[in-house]
Design an enzyme around this catalytic site. Structure first.
Site: not given
Length: 707
Positions: A83, A502, A505-509
């Protein structure tokens, strides 16, 4: 096929779609309840599982050419178990945006590719809250319950309108008597009686007309207050994603559309509609006078309507263009004022002025086109009116000369005709206002019809302890955007101080935004004290989480009001204690007004470091169990940072603390340091442990800062 049995794409799809509708789902529980034979969810069991989650689901068969009319996202069901989720249809480009459950990524399919995958079976999904939202969406029908609510006032307005129309009917009859009886027979006594009676009618007509306007304005003002209050409450309840995807000026422009609706409600449009409703009585009397003249009036009404219908779509397009240009101007103006320091520092005022002049010229030109078209519309109405007047004059004179109509009857007929035509002309002339209001309702509906953060039915749990768990988290901001967080598994114990570092743009915030429940993960769960945040009341959660960002906004109030923002009744002692922890007490005490100093708009009266310390005090004053520092000390001078770091032990005591920092010296004393790269946790450990690995990313970043 084997891979299909290993991975239940139906279960995975249910998890994603449930999260989309802010419904928490436990995959293991669903599998245990509905996948009894271990082969995966079949169609029937999938529908039952979805209904058990309070989702509204419906299996339908749709041809490909009908897919752009369905509510998306929807699940495309395949017999082989592979699906996929259909998220967007572009009929113009013959492209389809799907979420590939097997590859766990969005894909854009051409028409031929989609036809090869699509088997005609699709499942429509909606949450009960979204269904209720659609039923209660904001459009012109929103005013119906409001009118019903104030029906007594509107009934009073209707009664007053009846009497006004009766007076309007009596006045022409008086003039007929004067012309046909009094003047012919020189009846002065009759003239005196009629004059007195007409004077009484005029006085009552003026009083009732004023009373109707007052009653109507009073009721519409109540509706206006309700709409304005609803708008602001709804605006504040919208999720962060709404504001992040729209320009500030665009949102402000939409909110200002309330003024157009307000002007329409309090204007003459609705009273003209009431007057028009009583036209049938006038038609009956006019028909009694002269069927021929009445037919002329009747035939003119479709002409008014046809002309308005012809002008309307063109006018609406031009009004829409005018609104869009006004929204662009609003956005540019807000952006320019907000960035005034940058504009002056870079000496780009001429360039900004040039852009503004071009945008302003475009807006003025759009407004001029609207004015020209509206004028053409009004002149067309006037042309029809004058033509009807000429025809009635010619035909009426013939009827008087032939003896079929008296002079008094002709005058009375024309007065009655005026009572019919006047509201028609008013309605036709304010058609531009109605078109503007239609656009205003649509624009305002973009705000009021956007789903808010879900509060109803959410759990308000006891005071939290501070245990945080990220379980198999996968997150992206939009279905077609890159993955921001991928397979995040992390446990943070109560009272633990965690540093997250990091590259940008590594996703910390983003990780901390999930803790605050600004977003719901695409996959996985965020748990606090074992409770899934998807089920938690956002307000309950955020009251117990303190957050300090890199760029905080202060309100144009006193310092004490800013610090005690979440609890205005807080004691001064608690405010001062929080300010001391944040290193703000000393500079506040040196200010002339102390804690009563007004900080200015967005804290413009303070330096960047002072604003930051007040923001830290604001986060600490409620004694949150979870404290998040997102680059909170990066804007501080070294002395202020030293004060904060010196008090860090007191700040962290008894609470879970998450510190996001690019400056690694800020987190070297943390209990544990998490290193992130491209949305994944790549390293974790204490400062010395991470440095002991010379090839680690942490060592590399630390070396760069040491150099």
């Amino acid at each position: 096929m084997d891979s299909c049995h290993k991975i239940d794409y139906g279960l995975y799809a249910l998890e994603i779609l449930a999260q989309y509708h802010n419904v928490s789902v436990n995959p293991e529980e669903i599998k245990h309840r509905f996948d009894t034979d271990g082969t995966g969810l079949g169609l029937t069991s999938w529908l039952l599982a979805a209904k058990s989650l309070e989702l509204k689901v419906k299996q339908v068969k749709k041809t490909i050419d009908r897919l752009n009319f369905i509510s998306l996202p929807a699940l495309v069901w395949r017999e082989d178990g592979r699906h996929f989720i259909l998220t967007k249809v572009s009929k113009e480009a013959n492209r389809y945006l799907i979420f590939d459950l097997e590859q766990r990524n969005p894909r854009v399919l051409e028409q031929s590719e989609f036809e090869a995958l699509y088997q005609g079976h699709i499942i429509l999904i909606a949450s009960r809250s979204s269904v209720a939202g659609k039923l209660a969406k904001f459009d012109f029908t929103w005013f119906i319950p409001a009118i019903i609510k104030y029906r007594r006032i509107f009934i009073e307005t209707l009664v007053v309108s009846v009497f006004l129309q009766l007076f309007a009917l009596i006045t022409p009859l008086f003039f007929q008597v004067v012309m046909d009886k009094v003047l012919v027979h020189r009846g002065f006594s009759t003239l005196n009686v009629i004059t007195v009676a007409l004077s009484v009618v005029v006085v009552f007509e003026i009083i009732l007309s004023g009373l109707r306007t007052y009653i109507f304005a009073h009721s519409t003002s109540r509706i206006d207050v309700e709409l304005g209050a609803k708008l602001f409450r709804h605006l504040l309840a919208l999720p962060i994603s709404y504001f992040e995807s729209r320009r500030v000026g665009d949102t402000v422009a939409r909110v200002r559309e309330l003024d157009q609706i307000r002007n329409f409600l309090t204007g003459q449009a609705l009273t003209s509609v009431l007057d028009l409703l009583f036209s049938f009585i006038f038609f009956a009397v006019m028909w009694y006078y002269s069927p021929k003249l009445t037919l002329v009036i009747l035939f003119s009404l479709p002409c008014y309507a046809a002309w308005s219908v012809f002008i309307s779509p063109i006018l609406r397009r031009r009004l829409d263009d005018k609104f869009s240009r006004n929204a662009d101007n609003q956005s540019f103006l807000v952006e320019s004022v907000t960035a005034i320091n940058t504009i002056k520092a870079m000496a780009v005022s001429p360039q900004m002025t040039n852009i503004w002049d071009k945008q302003l010229a475009g807006y003025v030109a759009a407004g001029f086109k609207v004015t020209v078209l509206a004028t053409i519309g009004q002149q067309g109405i006037q042309l029809i009116q004058k033509t009807v007047m000429i025809i009635n004059l010619w035909l009426g004179a013939h009827l008087v000369i032939s003896g079929d109509l008296s002079i008094g009857q002709l005058i009375a007929f024309n007065m009655l005709a005026g009572q019919i035509v006047a509201p028609v002309i008013r309605l036709a002339q304010i058609w531009q206002d109605f078109q503007q209001v239609g656009i205003s309702v649509t624009r305002l509906g973009d705000v009021l019809n956007s789903p808010t953060e879900s509060y109803h039915g959410k759990l308000a749990l006891p005071e939290i302890n501070g245990d945080i768990t990220f379980r198999n988290i996968r997150f992206r901001y939009k279905p077609d955007s890159p993955v921001i967080l991928d397979n995040i598994n992390l446990s943070i114990k109560q009272g633990e101080v965690i540093g997250i570092v990091g590259r940008s743009g590594s996703g910390k915030s983003t990780l901390t935004k999930l803790i605050q429940r600004f977003y719901i993960p695409e996959n996985g769960q965020v748990l606090i004290d074992g409770h899934d945040l998807a089920l938690a009341d956002p307000n309950w959660l955020r009251r117990q989480v303190g957050v300090v960002l890199q760029d905080n906004v202060l309100l144009n109030r006193s310092i004490i009001d800013n610090i005690s923002l979440a609890n205005p009744g807080m004691s001064v002692e608690k405010v001062i204690y929080a300010a001391k922890l944040a290193g703000a007490h000393d500079f506040i005490s040196e200010l002339r007004e102390g804690y009563n100093t007004i900080v200015g708009e967005q804290g413009a009266g303070l330096s960047g470091g002072q604003r930051q310390r007040i923001a830290i005090a604001r986060a600490l004053v409620n004694n949150p169990k979870i404290l998040i520092f997102d680059e909170a000390t990066s804007a501080l001078d070294y002395e202020s940072e030293h004060i904060i770091m010196r008090n860090m032990h007191k700040i962290c005591k008894g609470r879970t603390v998450i510190i996001i920092a690019h400056r690694l010296s800020t987190v070297k004393n943390a209990d544990r340091i998490i290193v992130m790269e491209k949305g994944k946790i790549v390293e974790q450990g204490k400062h010395k442990e991470l440095l002991s690995e010379p090839e680690s990313l942490y060592s590399y970043l630390y070396q760069l800062q040491s150099d």
